[in-house]
Every structure is written in structure tokens, then in C-alpha cells.
Design a protein around this motif. Structure first.
Motif, mmCIF file in Angstrom:
data_model
loop_
_atom_site.group_PDB
_atom_site.id
_atom_site.type_symbol
_atom_site.label_atom_id
_atom_site.label_comp_id
_atom_site.label_asym_id
_atom_site.label_seq_id
_atom_site.Cartn_x
_atom_site.Cartn_y
_atom_site.Cartn_z
ATOM 1 N N VAL A 9 0.843 -1.203 0.000
ATOM 2 C CA VAL A 9 0.000 0.000 0.000
ATOM 3 C C VAL A 9 0.878 1.252 0.000
ATOM 4 C CG1 VAL A 9 -1.637 1.365 1.357
ATOM 5 C CG2 VAL A 9 -2.012 -1.093 1.051
ATOM 6 N N SER A 10 1.963 1.222 0.780
ATOM 7 C CA SER A 10 2.899 2.345 0.801
ATOM 8 C C SER A 10 3.509 2.554 -0.582
ATOM 9 C CB SER A 10 4.004 2.087 1.827
ATOM 10 O OG SER A 10 4.998 3.081 1.757
ATOM 11 N N ALA A 11 3.872 1.445 -1.228
ATOM 12 C CA ALA A 11 4.431 1.534 -2.578
ATOM 13 C C ALA A 11 3.390 2.054 -3.559
ATOM 14 C CB ALA A 11 4.929 0.160 -3.022
ATOM 15 N N ASN A 12 2.138 1.637 -3.369
ATOM 16 C CA ASN A 12 1.049 2.112 -4.208
ATOM 17 C C ASN A 12 0.906 3.631 -4.110
ATOM 18 O OD1 ASN A 12 -1.956 3.029 -4.219
ATOM 19 N ND2 ASN A 12 -2.027 1.144 -5.393
ATOM 20 N N LEU A 13 0.915 4.156 -2.881
ATOM 21 C CA LEU A 13 0.765 5.596 -2.674
ATOM 22 C C LEU A 13 1.958 6.366 -3.239
ATOM 23 C CD1 LEU A 13 -0.628 5.551 0.975
ATOM 24 C CD2 LEU A 13 -1.875 6.233 -1.081
ATOM 25 N N GLY A 14 3.158 5.843 -2.998
ATOM 26 C CA GLY A 14 4.352 6.512 -3.516
ATOM 27 C C GLY A 14 4.393 6.506 -5.024
ATOM 28 N N TRP A 15 4.057 5.352 -5.609
ATOM 29 C CA TRP A 15 4.058 5.252 -7.065
ATOM 30 C C TRP A 15 2.943 6.115 -7.648
ATOM 31 C CZ3 TRP A 15 6.803 5.274 -10.851
ATOM 32 C CH2 TRP A 15 6.544 4.672 -12.073
ATOM 33 N N GLY A 16 1.821 6.197 -6.915
ATOM 34 C CA GLY A 16 0.737 7.073 -7.343
ATOM 35 C C GLY A 16 1.184 8.517 -7.388
ATOM 36 N N PHE A 17 1.917 8.943 -6.359
ATOM 37 C CA PHE A 17 2.407 10.319 -6.349
ATOM 38 C C PHE A 17 3.398 10.549 -7.476
ATOM 39 C CE2 PHE A 17 5.911 13.140 -5.143
ATOM 40 C CZ PHE A 17 5.221 14.340 -5.235
ATOM 41 N N GLU A 18 4.327 9.590 -7.671
ATOM 42 C CA GLU A 18 5.332 9.760 -8.721
ATOM 43 C C GLU A 18 4.673 9.884 -10.093
ATOM 44 O OE1 GLU A 18 8.230 10.330 -7.867
ATOM 45 O OE2 GLU A 18 8.821 9.176 -6.122
ATOM 46 N N LEU A 19 3.691 9.013 -10.367
ATOM 47 C CA LEU A 19 3.012 9.084 -11.657
ATOM 48 C C LEU A 19 2.120 10.317 -11.757
ATOM 49 C CD1 LEU A 19 3.034 7.249 -14.191
ATOM 50 C CD2 LEU A 19 4.232 6.329 -12.216
ATOM 51 N N PHE A 20 1.599 10.764 -10.630
ATOM 52 C CA PHE A 20 0.838 12.020 -10.622
ATOM 53 C C PHE A 20 1.703 13.139 -11.202
ATOM 54 C CE2 PHE A 20 0.509 16.090 -8.414
ATOM 55 C CZ PHE A 20 -0.782 16.485 -8.752
ATOM 56 N N ASP A 21 2.948 13.199 -10.760
ATOM 57 C CA ASP A 21 3.856 14.240 -11.235
ATOM 58 C C ASP A 21 3.947 14.258 -12.755
ATOM 59 O OD1 ASP A 21 4.277 14.500 -8.580
ATOM 60 O OD2 ASP A 21 6.295 13.671 -8.576
ATOM 61 N N LEU A 22 4.112 13.053 -13.319
ATOM 62 C CA LEU A 22 4.311 12.962 -14.758
ATOM 63 C C LEU A 22 3.004 13.162 -15.527
ATOM 64 C CD1 LEU A 22 6.756 9.956 -14.694
ATOM 65 C CD2 LEU A 22 7.313 12.356 -14.993
ATOM 66 N N VAL A 23 1.917 12.645 -14.978
ATOM 67 C CA VAL A 23 0.637 12.777 -15.659
ATOM 68 C C VAL A 23 0.168 14.231 -15.665
ATOM 69 C CG1 VAL A 23 -1.796 12.144 -15.576
ATOM 70 C CG2 VAL A 23 -0.046 10.404 -15.217
ATOM 71 N N VAL A 24 0.397 14.938 -14.565
ATOM 72 C CA VAL A 24 0.055 16.359 -14.533
ATOM 73 C C VAL A 24 0.788 17.088 -15.654
ATOM 74 C CG1 VAL A 24 0.460 18.495 -13.239
ATOM 75 C CG2 VAL A 24 -0.636 16.565 -12.130
ATOM 76 N N TYR A 25 2.013 16.703 -15.886
ATOM 77 C CA TYR A 25 2.805 17.298 -16.958
ATOM 78 C C TYR A 25 2.101 17.111 -18.309
ATOM 79 C CZ TYR A 25 7.200 18.736 -19.191
ATOM 80 O OH TYR A 25 8.171 19.398 -19.904
ATOM 81 N N LEU A 26 1.569 15.890 -18.524
ATOM 82 C CA LEU A 26 0.816 15.635 -19.747
ATOM 83 C C LEU A 26 -0.538 16.335 -19.729
ATOM 84 C CD1 LEU A 26 1.526 11.844 -20.368
ATOM 85 C CD2 LEU A 26 2.135 13.724 -21.895
ATOM 86 N N TYR A 27 -1.135 16.382 -18.540
ATOM 87 C CA TYR A 27 -2.464 16.965 -18.395
ATOM 88 C C TYR A 27 -2.482 18.431 -18.828
ATOM 89 C CZ TYR A 27 -6.846 15.228 -16.368
ATOM 90 O OH TYR A 27 -8.100 14.710 -16.189
ATOM 91 N N VAL A 28 -1.408 19.158 -18.539
ATOM 92 C CA VAL A 28 -1.399 20.597 -18.820
ATOM 93 C C VAL A 28 -0.686 20.933 -20.130
ATOM 94 C CG1 VAL A 28 -1.517 21.187 -16.369
ATOM 95 C CG2 VAL A 28 0.721 20.988 -17.459
ATOM 96 N N THR A 29 -0.347 19.897 -20.902
ATOM 97 C CA THR A 29 0.399 20.116 -22.142
ATOM 98 C C THR A 29 -0.247 21.166 -23.039
ATOM 99 O OG1 THR A 29 1.338 17.886 -22.171
ATOM 100 C CG2 THR A 29 1.189 19.028 -24.281
#
Length: 433
Positions: A24-44
Motif C-alpha cells: 500500500v505504501s508503494a502504491n501511494l508513492g508510485w501514485g504520487f510519482e506518476l501524478f507528477d508525470l501525468v500532470v505534466y501531460l495533463y497541462v500540455t
């Protein structure tokens, strides 16, 4: 062959509970990491002209997506560096460092000046932060896969890998929430000045949650300091060079499905359909909720079926068959069709993505496992990061936004399938050492 004796009751409560906390900890951390990258795509589509002004809007978007590729090619470098220390001094500390480094880079993006304010310096700073994100993300994902599998009970590694890998879907869900909050606070034209910044700043919330949960976990000792080697990455190439190639192509094929379709969905739908921002958010949310909840199920089923190699290969074939109709429905711009397409994509990606960490972990040993996993997956994903760029480019050149993405997905899935034919045998019953 179906293994009938695997049940959750077969394991000591302490081992199961600890594995659950870590996954679960890995899930949350990986979720945050991918959030960073997806936001980058989201605001392209909003901020591409702010950092890459051009007479052509598509040219600005392509240049902006090019920085995505630069950031991803920092990942293999980060994998070598962070994987080295993960194998030399232990998993947990490097895992925390990776998460914190990624968080600082992401929140800092929200404070960047634009090209109109400081000229080319704005572009340089954006690229530098993207590369920092890529560098630290390499340690996060590789570390998460390593520590989850080393602490999972034998026979349930697929299940706990599925929980961890579901974090990628959680990242997109975080991005939808951030986008809705930003649109509410800064609607209309205000989004291009302050709204996109709010989306990056929002990352501080999942970051804090991930750090708190990760700090409290207890790592079971599979890592042994006495077994360390001088240069883990050198041993990786000596002992596992064939599997590095297989792992890279596997992640290339899987990554194109993700970055070329799911993570790219907000940009793709914004460019090629007339769906509203709220409808696009709904499509992204539905796709990733399906992924999030089906990921542990897929991992558990791979534990039962007992052949991760056949499982992963089968999903590539399914993707090749369904690529055209799924993308056609997505491109239709008719919300029910888009949602149905998203559900199919969520199932396809989760049923393959969930199984990959267990497959890689079961075919490597603890002295180099962090380095091997981090390098293989991040090199593969670095190559797959061309997905959004190539998808947009092919769609523009071919003047067909459906075929451009379809050709890309079929070619990468075929490469992944061929690679799996040369992969090591399954070691589901092996004790990780």
C-alpha cells in the motif's frame, strides 16, 4: 496448471499484514510519482505555448512533449545511481530519498517563470526539473518493485505486486482531482496563468501522505550487506544481459500502451475531440478506477495460473487485436464510447502491468535486484516515452489521428511479445534470495 492450494489463510498474519502495509505504501508513492508525470501531460495543451512559443500550436505541443522524452532518459541514469546504493546499503532509505527528490522537483514546477517573463531560461529550468523528476523516479519505481516482492509471502507476489502497480492508476486519479480543483479555483483564462500551477502544487498533498506511510514500514531482511557486490550494474550486465533486453522490450511494449493511450488520454481527447474538460476528466477517472481495482485481481490470478510469462504474452496479443477498435471508439468523441474504450484499456493495462514486478523479481537475486529492475524498467519506459510525441507526429503526418496511435501500439506490442518468447522460465515457486 492451476495451483489449488494458494489461499490467504496459508500465511502468517504478521507476514501478510507487513506485506500489505509495504505494498500500500508503494502504491501511494508510485501514485504520487506518476501524478507528477501525468500532470505534466495533463497541462500540455495549456502551457506548451508558455514555454515553447511558436507560430504553430502543434509545433509548441511537439516541443513540449519532447521535454517529456528528455526527462525519461534521465531515468536509466537515476536507475544506475540509485540502484547502486539500493543494492549496497539497503532498499528503504533510497526509496525515501527518491520520493522526496521527485516531490521537490514537482512542486518547484508550479513556481517556474514563463518564456514571456525570462525568455529561454524558462525553457531551461523546465527541462532541468523534468530531468530531476526522471532521475528520482527511477529509484522510486525500481525500489518499490524490489521491496514489495522481497517482503511478499511466497505464492502471493503477484497479488502484492498488483497492489503496488495500481499506484500508476492512482496517479491519474490524483491528477483528475487536481485538475478539477484547479478549474474551480481558476476557471477559463485564469487556468493558463495560475490554474496549471495549482495542479503542480497539489502534489504536496499525496507526497506528504506517501512519506508518512513509507516511513513507518518494516522491511523484512532479504537484502544482505554481506552479499553486496562492488558495482551492481556491472554484475547486472554480466549475469542478466539477455534478461535486461527482454525486460526493456517488455516495458517498451507495455509503456506505449500506457503513455501512448492512457496517460496521453487528456491531451489526445483535448486535441482530437470536442469533449468538455469535465467529460475528459470523467473518461480518465473511469479508466483508472478500473485499473486500480483490477490490478490486485490480475496479480492474484497470475499467482493461481502459475505462468507469468504466458500471462504477459497473452495480453500483448489481445492489445494487438483490440488496438484499432479501442482507439476508434476513443477518437469518436461520443462519451459512452469513450468510457467503454477507457474500461477496456484499464483492464488491458492492469492485467499485464500488475504481473511485471513479480516476474522480474523472481528471475534475479538480491545482490543486484534493485539495480536490475530499476535499469530494465526505466530504460524500457524511457523508450516508450516517445509515445505521446510519436503519436501526435504520426497523426499529424498521416492526417489520421486513429491510425497514428494504432500503428504505434501494434508495433510496440509486437516487439514486447517477441521479447517474451526469449524470456527466462517462470520461477513462481522460488524463494527470493
Amino acid at each position: 496448471m492451476i495451483e489449488k492450494n494458494i489461499t490467504f489463510k496459508s500465511y502468517k498474519n504478521e507476514d501478510f499484514t507487513n506485506a500489505l502495509k509495504i505494498s500500500v505504501s508503494a502504491n501511494l508513492g508510485w501514485g504520487f510519482e506518476l501524478f507528477d508525470l501525468v500532470v505534466y501531460l495533463y497541462v500540455t495543451t495549456t502551457i506548451a505555448p508558455l514555454f515553447f512559443p511558436s507560430s504553430s500550436y502543434i509545433a509548441s505541443v511537439l516541443l513540449f512533449l519532447g521535454t517529456l522524452v528528455l526527462g525519461y532518459f534521465a531515468r536509466p541514469i537515476g536507475a544506475v545511481f540509485l540502484g547502486h546504493f539500493g543494492d549496497k546499503i539497503g532498499r528503504k532509505s533510497i526509496w525515501l530519498v527518491s520520493l522526496l527528490g521527485m516531490g521537490i522537483a514537482t512542486v518547484s514546477m508550479g513556481f517556474l517563470p514563463t518564456y514571456a517573463q525570462v525568455g529561454v531560461l524558462a525553457t531551461v529550468l523546465l527541462i532541468a526539473l523534468r530531468m530531476s523528476q526522471g532521475f528520482f523516479l527511477a529509484g522510486e519505481w525500481g525500489g518499490g518493485q524490489t521491496i514489495v516482492n522481497e517482503n511478499s509471502p511466497q505464492g502471493l507476489r503477484g497479488f502484492f505486486s498488483g497492489i503496488q502497480q495500481g499506484g500508476a492508476a492512482l496517479g491519474l486519479i490524483f491528477a483528475v482531482i487536481a485538475n478539477e480543483i484547479a478549474l474551480y479555483i481558476a476557471p477559463g483564462a485564469a487556468f493558463s496563468t495560475i490554474g496549471w500551477r495549482i495542479m503542480f502544487w497539489f502534489g504536496a498533498i499525496p507526497l506528504a501522505i506517501a512519506i508518512l506511510t513509507r516511513y513507518k514500514i518494516r522491511e523484512r531482511i532479504v537484502f544482505n550487506a554481506e552479499k553486496t557486490v562492488k558495482f551492481p550494474i556491472v554484475d547486472v550486465f554480466k549475469k542478466y544481459y539477455k534478461f535486461v533486453i527482454v525486460g526493456t522490450l517488455l516495458l517498451l511494449g507495455n509503456g506505449i500502451i500506457y503513455y501512448g493511450e492512457i496517460a496521453y488520454m487528456p491531451t489526445y481527447l483535448g486535441l482530437y475531440t470536442k469533449l468538455s474538460a469535465a467529460s475528459i476528466d470523467l473518461a480518465v477517472l473511469v479508466t483508472n478506477l478500473v485499473w486500480l481495482f483490477s490490478s490486485p485481481i490480475a496479480g492474484y490470478l497470475s499467482d493461481r495460473v502459475r505462468s507469468r510469462r504466458a500471462w504477459i504474452s497473452s495480453i500483448f496479443i489481445i492489445m494487438i487485436i483490440l488496438a484499432y477498435p479501442v482507439i476508434l471508439l476513443l477518437h469518436s468523441g461520443y462519451l459512452p464510447f469513450v468510457l467503454f474504450s477507457g474500461i477496456i484499456l484499464g483492464l488491458i493495462i492492469s492485467f499485464q502491468y500488475a504481473v511485471i514486478p513479480a516476474f522480474l523479481s523472481e528471475n534475479s537475486d538480491s545482490s543486484v535486484r534493485y539495480s536490475f529492475i530499476a535499469f530494465s524498467i526505466n530504460l524500457g519506459v524511457a523508450l516508450s516515452s516517445f509515445g505521446p510525441f510519436l503519436g501526435t507526429y504520426l497523426s499529424t503526418v498521416m492526417k489520421n489521428s486513429v491510425l497514428g496511435i494504432v500503428i504505434l501500439v501494434i508495433a510496440s506490442s509486437l516487439a514486447g511479445f517477441i521479447a517474451m518468447m526469449f524470456s527466462p522460465r517462470d520461477n513462481i515457486d522460488a524463494e527470493l534470495n
